[in-house]
Write a protein that holds these residues in place. Structure first.
Motif, PDB file in Angstrom:
ATOM      1  N   ASP A 421      43.476  25.779  24.930  1.00 58.07           N
ATOM      2  CA  ASP A 421      44.136  24.781  24.890  1.00 58.07           C
ATOM      3  C   ASP A 421      45.565  25.086  24.165  1.00 58.07           C
ATOM      4  N   MET A 422      46.540  24.686  24.904  1.00 60.72           N
ATOM      5  CA  MET A 422      48.094  24.831  24.386  1.00 60.72           C
ATOM      6  C   MET A 422      48.615  23.710  23.881  1.00 60.72           C
ATOM      7  N   SER A 423      47.784  22.534  23.590  1.00 60.25           N
ATOM      8  CA  SER A 423      48.407  21.437  23.318  1.00 60.25           C
ATOM      9  C   SER A 423      48.766  21.424  21.905  1.00 60.25           C
ATOM     10  N   ARG A 424      48.278  22.262  21.109  1.00 56.93           N
ATOM     11  CA  ARG A 424      48.495  22.334  19.588  1.00 56.93           C
ATOM     12  C   ARG A 424      49.702  23.473  19.513  1.00 56.93           C
ATOM     13  N   SER A 425      50.653  22.987  18.433  1.00 63.52           N
ATOM     14  CA  SER A 425      51.672  23.904  18.522  1.00 63.52           C
ATOM     15  C   SER A 425      51.567  25.143  17.937  1.00 63.52           C
ATOM     16  N   ASP A 426      50.567  25.369  16.948  1.00 64.43           N
ATOM     17  CA  ASP A 426      50.133  26.652  16.460  1.00 64.43           C
ATOM     18  C   ASP A 426      49.566  27.347  17.299  1.00 64.43           C
ATOM     19  N   THR A 427      48.539  27.225  18.249  1.00 63.49           N
ATOM     20  CA  THR A 427      48.068  27.931  19.314  1.00 63.49           C
ATOM     21  C   THR A 427      49.174  28.276  20.249  1.00 63.49           C
ATOM     22  N   SER A 428      49.926  27.436  20.788  1.00 58.94           N
ATOM     23  CA  SER A 428      50.906  27.753  21.531  1.00 58.94           C
ATOM     24  C   SER A 428      51.802  28.728  21.209  1.00 58.94           C
ATOM     25  N   THR A 429      52.280  28.655  19.743  1.00 61.76           N
ATOM     26  CA  THR A 429      53.355  29.412  19.015  1.00 61.76           C
ATOM     27  C   THR A 429      52.621  30.979  19.002  1.00 61.76           C
ATOM     28  N   LEU A 430      51.381  31.126  18.581  1.00 60.00           N
ATOM     29  CA  LEU A 430      50.976  32.507  18.520  1.00 60.00           C
ATOM     30  C   LEU A 430      50.801  33.171  19.961  1.00 60.00           C
ATOM     31  N   ALA A 431      50.457  32.261  21.069  1.00 61.01           N
ATOM     32  CA  ALA A 431      50.208  32.632  22.479  1.00 61.01           C
ATOM     33  C   ALA A 431      51.653  33.486  22.895  1.00 61.01           C
ATOM     34  N   VAL A 432      52.612  32.657  22.575  1.00 63.55           N
ATOM     35  CA  VAL A 432      53.885  33.141  23.074  1.00 63.55           C
ATOM     36  C   VAL A 432      54.404  34.406  22.337  1.00 63.55           C
ATOM     37  N   GLN A 433      54.160  34.273  20.908  1.00 63.19           N
ATOM     38  CA  GLN A 433      54.640  35.736  20.249  1.00 63.19           C
ATOM     39  C   GLN A 433      53.720  36.816  20.724  1.00 63.19           C
ATOM     40  N   LYS A 434      52.394  36.563  21.067  1.00 61.47           N
ATOM     41  CA  LYS A 434      51.612  37.471  21.480  1.00 61.47           C
ATOM     42  C   LYS A 434      51.873  38.100  23.012  1.00 61.47           C
ATOM     43  N   PHE A 435      52.202  37.167  24.051  1.00 63.66           N
ATOM     44  CA  PHE A 435      52.719  37.571  25.197  1.00 63.66           C
ATOM     45  C   PHE A 435      53.933  38.561  25.073  1.00 63.66           C
ATOM     46  N   LEU A 436      54.924  38.121  24.359  1.00 65.31           N
ATOM     47  CA  LEU A 436      56.151  38.868  24.145  1.00 65.31           C
ATOM     48  C   LEU A 436      56.014  40.032  23.445  1.00 65.31           C
ATOM     49  N   ALA A 437      55.054  40.243  22.375  1.00 66.96           N
ATOM     50  CA  ALA A 437      54.451  41.405  21.716  1.00 66.96           C
ATOM     51  C   ALA A 437      54.027  42.451  22.729  1.00 66.96           C
ATOM     52  N   GLN A 438      52.999  41.981  23.802  1.00 67.82           N
ATOM     53  CA  GLN A 438      52.442  42.878  24.746  1.00 67.82           C
ATOM     54  C   GLN A 438      53.589  43.193  25.725  1.00 67.82           C
TER      55      GLN A 438
END
Length: 783
Positions: A421-438
């Motif tokens: 679920d990427m509809s929550r801003s907190d979940t979406s933000t964490l996913a973006v930062q983790k993708f960039l980090a990887q």
């Protein structure tokens, strides 16, 4: 809540903060000593709860910029919620920079941790970048916003991935000392200078949907399509899932991966279409929505790389594991691939590559590869959790797996980054930062090797997932990666040390195997195809059924049915039922028992065509079950004739028959295709044979005798007339008698020469649909 808002943004001086924390530590010293000496179990549990992340929930809603530079200021906003039962006082929200994470596994482990660990989470950044919250009552939330210049974080000039935490510290009545009551971690990808060799990144942008079109079409010239419902319009409308994918994708360096079925469906929606509603259909009303979306997509893909999947995105794993046991199942792949290229070119006006196969979630085994390449594909999109490596770095995606086939191995971590679920801003933000980090970690693994990495996200991303993916790609820019399309990625030079051994069939994930189409599905498909082949063979315009039903069969094999077996079965049943109904529009009109009087006659059988198009290449066969009593076409017990009927008409076919004895004979009329296959239901009826009887012969003999007697009388009268010629009176009498005789003769001659009623001529083929009601009792045949 109001009280907390009143104090938002207020901070105490560093000296006061130092005194306060010192007092808190002194106040808590006896408790700490007690814990060291052997605390009671309840006290230890209370301390654990107070310092864990369960007391306060910290969520991070924004992180900007996602990939900061040396001169940027990092801003993080979010919310803290007191989920404990006690009021928190003297609280403050701080940033914590952890140590530099080495390797991709370290990033995974950091993301999994929940409890506060002072050795890993690092110290608080300077107090001036903190936010004071004097009071936070139970159940109350408080928004925060923290900003800190990047050059204040003491980051390595060589770059790398850092853990960045946001924590809330404070005290409660039970634990009156400063402690971490909640923490949330994210990642700070830090690359102040571009690396010498950037990672080449290929990101797939899938345009795939579920099945919306039925196999039904209107009887008009345009064959108006029939939709299951109007759900596709919601996806195409502004803000809808497919609308978001197009509007976002046109600004991103991605490779479009398209199911041509979606294009064909939307293209059908741009014109007149019908929508099922109960047992009827209603007019569709979303032509403008479809036209706008299709126009936007055409503009978005111009001069971009487009990959077309086989039509309707067939489930390759299901075909490999279950479909191969049903003959003919694999024969659908090649036509689906050919139709794919034509559809994309026709609708989008671009040439698409059809050289790629994409199994579900990139899971492959040897049988899947064989099926995937059977339709001509030379590249199989796999995933690294299926074709695993034991290297210390992530190798280039392309790798040869034998037989001229290349496995394009997408990175598993990056591909699964935006699931959920990427509809929550907190979940979406964490996913973006983790993708960039990887992605940065991949570049730092082997900086001397430029590698090509592929990302294959979920097949049908939601609108929120698409938005999150777009944010990540926009943030990534070309800081440490550079874009590469999928075709070029497949042609990249493979890493010699990468694994090229395809797993065996037994290694296919059990979870995915449970979702596959059952063997019964392929049996249904085969049955429908056989019926379609037979039906096409008798039609004068076979393309009117070949296209809608051929594409419907492709849809029956789609990946989109995974996890929804009931709907899949219902769709197959509806296609099969509708096709069967059409074939039954060509039928034999039922006959009642008929009577045959005489030794020879013709037996009529009527064929009706209720289709809108003509039929040809159909054979009507009539069989006598007692040819000794009643034979057909000479001395045969079976005879047949070709049938050719225009749409909406019927034809009566007449079969010559000869009777040899009285009695009843069972007859069977059956339609066949030209290659001898049964078509439709047989029609059985009875013929009652009635030969010429002795009574009829006696009547005929009596008629002959009367004619002979009439001749004798005429002869006698003429002799008498000749004898009376001498006298005038006798002449007058003879003349009178002659006139009488002439009248009688003419009457008799009329009886002799008058023809019997002639035989009825065979009527021409009926050009109107006949009634299907049974013939009346005692139906007679023509003699």
């Amino acid at each position: 809540m109001a009280e907390a808002a009143d104090f938002q943004g207020m901070r105490t001086s560093p000296a006061r903060r130092w005194l306060r924390r010192s007092a808190s530590l002194l106040t808590g010293a006896p408790l700490v000593a007690g814990l060291l000496c052997g605390p009671a179990a309840p006290t230890a549990h209370a301390a654990e709860d107070a310092t864990g992340s369960r007391t306060v929930d910290v969520s991070l809603d924004t992180f900007t910029p996602a990939t900061p530079g040396e001169k940027d200021t990092i801003t993080i906003s979010g919310t803290v919620i007191n989920e404990g039962k006690q009021t928190i006082t003297d609280a403050h929200v701080d940033l914590r920079v952890g140590h530099k994470l080495v390797g991709r596994t370290a990033i995974d482990r950091a993301a999994e941790r929940t409890g506060y660990d002072p050795g890993l989470d690092g110290a608080e950044v300077d107090d001036k970048y903190s936010l004071e919250i004097p009071r936070l009552a139970s159940g109350i939330s408080h928004d925060f916003r923290l900003s800190v210049p990047a050059d204040e974080l003491d980051l390595d000039e060589d770059g790398g991935v850092y853990q960045l935490g946001v924590s809330l510290s404070g005290q409660t009545a039970n634990l009156p000392y400063d402690q971490v009551l909640g923490i949330e971690r994210t990642f700070l990808p830090w690359q102040p200078e571009a690396p010498d060799k950037k990672t080449r990144l290929t990101y797939l942008w899938p345009l795939i949907s579920s099945t919306h079109l039925t196999s039904e079409t209107g009887s008009d010239e345009q064959q108006t399509p029939v939709f299951e419902d109007e759900s596709l319009a919601a996806e195409l409308s502004t803000g809808g899932r497919l609308d978001q994918l197009v509007s976002l994708g046109k600004e991103l360096p991605v490779t479009w991966v398209i199911d041509p079925d979606l294009l064909a469906t939307v293209d059908a929606m741009t014109r007149n279409y019908q929508v099922k509603k109960g047992n009827t259909t209603v007019q569709g009303k979303n032509q403008d929505v479809a036209k706008r979306w299709l126009s936007d997509l055409q503009a978005a893909v111009q001069d971009r790389k487009v990959v077309a999947l086989p039509f309707a995105d067939p489930d390759l794993a299901s075909l490999a594991h279950r479909g191969k046991s049903v003959s003919g199942s694999l024969s659908h792949l090649q036509p689906a691939t050919e139709v794919a290229a034509t559809t994309v070119e026709t609708v989008l006006h671009v040439n698409a590559s059809t050289d790629f196969a994409w199994p579900v979630e990139g899971a492959i085994d040897s049988s899947i590869v064989d099926v995937a390449t059977s339709a001509g594909a030379h590249n199989v999109i796999a995933r690294s959790d299926s074709l695993q490596d034991n290297l210390g770095y992530t190798p280039t995606a392309a790798r040869p797996i034998g037989g001229g086939t290349t496995a394009v191995v997408a990175d598993s971590r990056l591909s699964k980054a935006f699931q959920g679920d990427m509809s929550r801003s907190d979940t979406s933000t964490l996913a973006v930062q983790k993708f960039l980090a990887q992605s940065l970690a991949v570049t730092h693994q082997a900086p001397d090797k430029q590698r090509s990495i592929v990302v294959a996200p979920q097949r049908v991303p939601t609108a929120a997932q698409a938005q999150t993916m777009a944010r990540a790609l926009q943030a990534l820019g070309q800081r440490w990666t550079q874009p590469l399309d999928l075709v070029a990625a497949a042609d990249s030079k493979p890493d010699a040390d990468a694994n090229t051994k395809v797993p065996g069939t037994s290694q296919y994930p059990r979870k995915l195997r449970k979702q596959e189409l059952p063997v019964e599905a392929f049996q249904d498909v085969r049955g429908t195809q056989e019926t379609l082949d037979m039906f096409e063979g008798i039609l004068t315009q076979a393309d009117r059924v070949n296209t809608p039903f051929g594409r419907a069969i492709d849809r029956e094999l789609s990946v989109s049915w995974r996890g929804n077996p009931v709907a899949a079965q219902q769709y197959r049943d509806e296609v099969r039922s509708y096709l069967r109904d059409l074939t039954e529009e060509v039928l034999l009109i039922e006959k009642s028992d008929v009577t045959l009087s005489g030794r020879s006659a013709t037996i009529p059988v009527t064929v009706q065509n209720e289709l809108v198009q003509g039929i040809d290449h159909l054979v009507l066969r009539l069989t006598s079950h007692n040819p000794t009593r009643l034979n057909l076409d000479g001395d045969k017990g079976v005879t047949e004739q070709q049938v050719r009927i225009d749409g909406g008409h019927s034809q009566t076919v007449k079969f010559p028959a000869s009777a040899n004895a009285n009695g009843q004979v069972q007859m069977t009329a059956q339609l066949y295709t030209q290659d001898g296959k049964l078509y439709g239901k047989a029609m059985n009826f009875t013929v009652k044979v009635s030969e010429i009887t002795p009574t009829v012969m006696l009547v005929i003999a009596g008629g002959v005798l009367l004619l002979v007697l009439a001749g004798i009388r005429m002869y006698t009268q003429r002799k008498r007339a000749a004898a009376r010629e001498a006298t005038g009176a006798e002449s007058e009498e003879v003349s009178t008698d002659d006139d009488t005789a002439s009248d009688e003769e003419e009457s008799t001659r009329g009886d002799i020469d008058s023809p019997e009623p002639g035989q009825a001529s065979d009527p021409g083929p009926d050009t109107r649909p006949e009634s299907g009601d049974p013939s009346g009792a005692g139906e007679k045949v023509d003699r």
